[in-house]
Design a protein around this motif. Structure first.
Motif, PDB file in Angstrom:
ATOM      1  N   GLN A   1       9.753  10.381   1.495  1.00 25.85           N
ATOM      2  CA  GLN A   1      10.113   9.067   0.939  1.00 25.85           C
ATOM      3  C   GLN A   1      10.557   9.206  -0.524  1.00 25.85           C
TER       4      GLN A   1
ATOM      5  N   HIS B   1      -8.123   2.857  -1.083  1.00 28.61           N
ATOM      6  CA  HIS B   1      -7.506   4.188  -1.178  1.00 28.61           C
ATOM      7  C   HIS B   1      -8.271   4.975  -2.234  1.00 28.61           C
TER       8      HIS B   1
ATOM      9  N   THR C   1       0.267  11.342  -4.200  1.00 33.58           N
ATOM     10  CA  THR C   1       1.577  10.682  -4.388  1.00 33.58           C
ATOM     11  C   THR C   1       2.263  11.221  -5.644  1.00 33.58           C
TER      12      THR C   1
ATOM     13  N   ARG D   1       0.888  -1.189   0.000  1.00 30.06           N
ATOM     14  CA  ARG D   1       0.000   0.000   0.000  1.00 30.06           C
ATOM     15  C   ARG D   1       0.912   1.221   0.000  1.00 30.06           C
ATOM     16  N   SER D   2       1.917   1.184   0.891  1.00 30.73           N
ATOM     17  CA  SER D   2       2.997   2.188   0.888  1.00 30.73           C
ATOM     18  C   SER D   2       4.143   1.551   1.686  1.00 30.73           C
TER      19      SER D   2
ATOM     20  N   HIS E   1       3.220   5.215 -10.828  1.00 29.09           N
ATOM     21  CA  HIS E   1       2.041   5.242  -9.956  1.00 29.09           C
ATOM     22  C   HIS E   1       0.864   5.545 -10.872  1.00 29.09           C
TER      23      HIS E   1
ATOM     24  N   GLY F   1       3.652   1.849  -4.378  1.00 30.90           N
ATOM     25  CA  GLY F   1       2.449   2.356  -3.717  1.00 30.90           C
ATOM     26  C   GLY F   1       2.605   3.813  -3.306  1.00 30.90           C
ATOM     27  N   MET F   2       1.815   4.199  -2.294  1.00 29.73           N
ATOM     28  CA  MET F   2       1.782   5.627  -1.915  1.00 29.73           C
ATOM     29  C   MET F   2       3.086   6.064  -1.249  1.00 29.73           C
ATOM     30  N   LEU F   3       3.503   7.289  -1.519  1.00 21.52           N
ATOM     31  CA  LEU F   3       4.742   7.854  -0.950  1.00 21.52           C
ATOM     32  C   LEU F   3       4.480   9.233  -0.395  1.00 21.52           C
ATOM     33  N   THR F   4       5.247   9.591   0.643  1.00 19.06           N
ATOM     34  CA  THR F   4       5.275  10.987   1.087  1.00 19.06           C
ATOM     35  C   THR F   4       6.394  11.700   0.317  1.00 19.06           C
TER      36      THR F   4
ATOM     37  N   ASP G   1      -5.668  10.170  -3.147  1.00 17.77           N
ATOM     38  CA  ASP G   1      -4.412   9.593  -2.622  1.00 17.77           C
ATOM     39  C   ASP G   1      -3.401   9.426  -3.758  1.00 17.77           C
TER      40      ASP G   1
END
Ligand code: SAM
Ligand code: DTB
Ligand code: SF4
Length: 377
Positions: free
Chosen positions: A176, A206, A214, A141-142, A190, A170-173, A210
């Protein structure tokens, strides 16, 4: 009245006719270097405009796409990316197309994050076969902090071989994404997969927002973006138009736009969806080419069940990238030799790696240097 063959002029088609189709670009454009004749980019497309593209007669759409393609890209070249699943299965998300979701019984064996030596061996093999980009996919997921640190090591390994690097985790900040950038990651994949309206019908764990967040994080870290979608999930033509509209109206077009045909995997909720009309698939490629003229448009998943003739139409419509190698993440892809033969039959050649993809590894005294290993073995 029967024609007298002795009176045939050069302009008439016939068995010995040497008629050449006119170049697709005006002569004054042809004289300019490609870098100066790149088509202008737009980020203000409207849905009626994109739907009008999809509604064009097939030949008109393809001709327009091919003409634009030639303004922006070296014709007859195809960028080759190889995929590797570095962490497989047991994903908590519920993406209805995906064989790696823990929620569906698809027979995919879960595998922990691969070690650097294994990834490096796969990357060397991909490079020796002629790929210029190596994309590492993980069913997250991340990623967690520890996992990301290990993936940064993998990125360094692959980058040192002189391959472009791509990851899809997957999802990143933003932080990251910055760590991956610092490790030498070039691209982040993505996908938006479909329109926002249809997204909720295929994924509930999600949101579309979202995904957009990302993508923004990835951009702000200075990574190149690989973002596209899937055709054949039961979406409407409007959903396809809306997906491409969203991509084209991002502040910057994704550098790579993968267009996947759904690979139907038994056990997933989308198994059994009606197959896509192949011409509608080609239309999606052509519209992506027109809306994002400078991007690489990748003819992605689904090639294993496509004829050579259908793939040729996709290349004519402006696709200039493929996943190359016998496996995608968990499902099959054409064999390398089959693809090399297809490219050869079509007079297509692999795109050169970008100048900044530099090999930094030291050559062992006893073995050929990984960067100079035979290509296309
Ligand atoms: N977990 C990460 C994510 O979702 O972004 C990375 C891996 S995920 C498998 C990457 C992409 O593969 C998905 O966004 C989807 O576009 C594509 N994909 C997954 N399963 C597919 C299938 N059965 N057919 C076509 N494309 C698929
Ligand atoms: C993308 O757009 N397609 C690739 C890649 N990005 C990661 C993945 C295709 C996956 C197909 C199903 C599988 O092999 O598991
Ligand atoms: Fe997980 Fe990605 Fe598959 Fe969705 S597409 S289930 S997030 S691996």
């Amino acid at each position: 009245m029967t024609a007298d063959p002795s009176r045939r002029t050069e302009a008439q088609p016939g068995p010995h006719c040497d008629f050449r189709p006119p170049d697709l670009q005006p002569p004054d454009l042809q004289r300019q270097p490609r870098s100066e004749r790149r088509p202008p980019l737009r980020h203000d497309w409207t849905l009626p405009e994109v739907e009008a593209l999809f509604a064009l007669p097939f030949m008109d759409l393809l001709l327009q796409a091919q003409a634009l393609h030639r303004q922006a890209h070296e014709p007859n070249t195809v960028q080759l990316s190889t995929l590797l699943s570095i962490k497989t299965g047991a994903c908590p998300e519920d993406c209805a197309y995906c064989p790696q979701s823990v929620r569906y019984d698809t027979g995919v064996e879960r595998e922990a994050l691969l070690d650097p030596a294994t990834v490096r061996a796969h990357a060397q093999q991909a490079k020796a076969a002629g790929a210029t980009r190596f994309c590492m996919g993980a069913a997250y997921r991340s990623p967690k902090a520890k996992e990301l640190a290990r993936i940064c090591d993998l990125v360094r390994e692959v980058r040192a071989l002189g391959l472009e690097t791509c990851a899809t985790l997957g999802m990143l900040t933003v932080e990251q994404a910055g760590e991956l950038k610092a490790a030498g990651l070039d691209f982040y994949n993505h996908n938006l997969d479909s329109s926002e309206a249809f997204y909720g019908e295929i994924i509930t764990t999600h949101t579309y927002q979202d995904r957009l967040d990302t993508l923004a994080a990835v951009r702000s870290a200075g990574l190149k973006v690989c973002c596209g979608g899937i055709v054949g999930m039961g979406e409407t033509a409007r959903d396809r138009a809306q997906l491409l509209l969203t991509l084209a109206n991002l502040p910057q077009h994704p550098e790579s736009v993968p267009i996947n045909e759904l690979v139907q995997v038994p056990g997933t909720p989308l198994q059994g969806r009606p197959p896509v009309d192949p011409f509608d698939f080609v239309r999606t490629i052509a519209a992506a080419r027109i809306l994002m003229p400078r991007s690489h448009v990748r003819l992605s998943a689904g090639r294993q069940t496509m004829s050579d003739e259908l793939q040729a139409l996709c290349f004519f419509a402006g696709a200039n990238s493929i996943f190359y190698g016998e496996k995608l993440l968990t499902t099959g892809n054409p064999q390398g030799r089959q693809d090399r033969r297809l490219l050869e039959r079509l007079g297509l050649r692999p795109e050169e790696p970008p100048a900044d993809a530099v090999c930094t590894e030291a050559a062992p005294a006893h073995a050929p240097h990984a960067c100079t290993a035979a290509v296309g073995a």
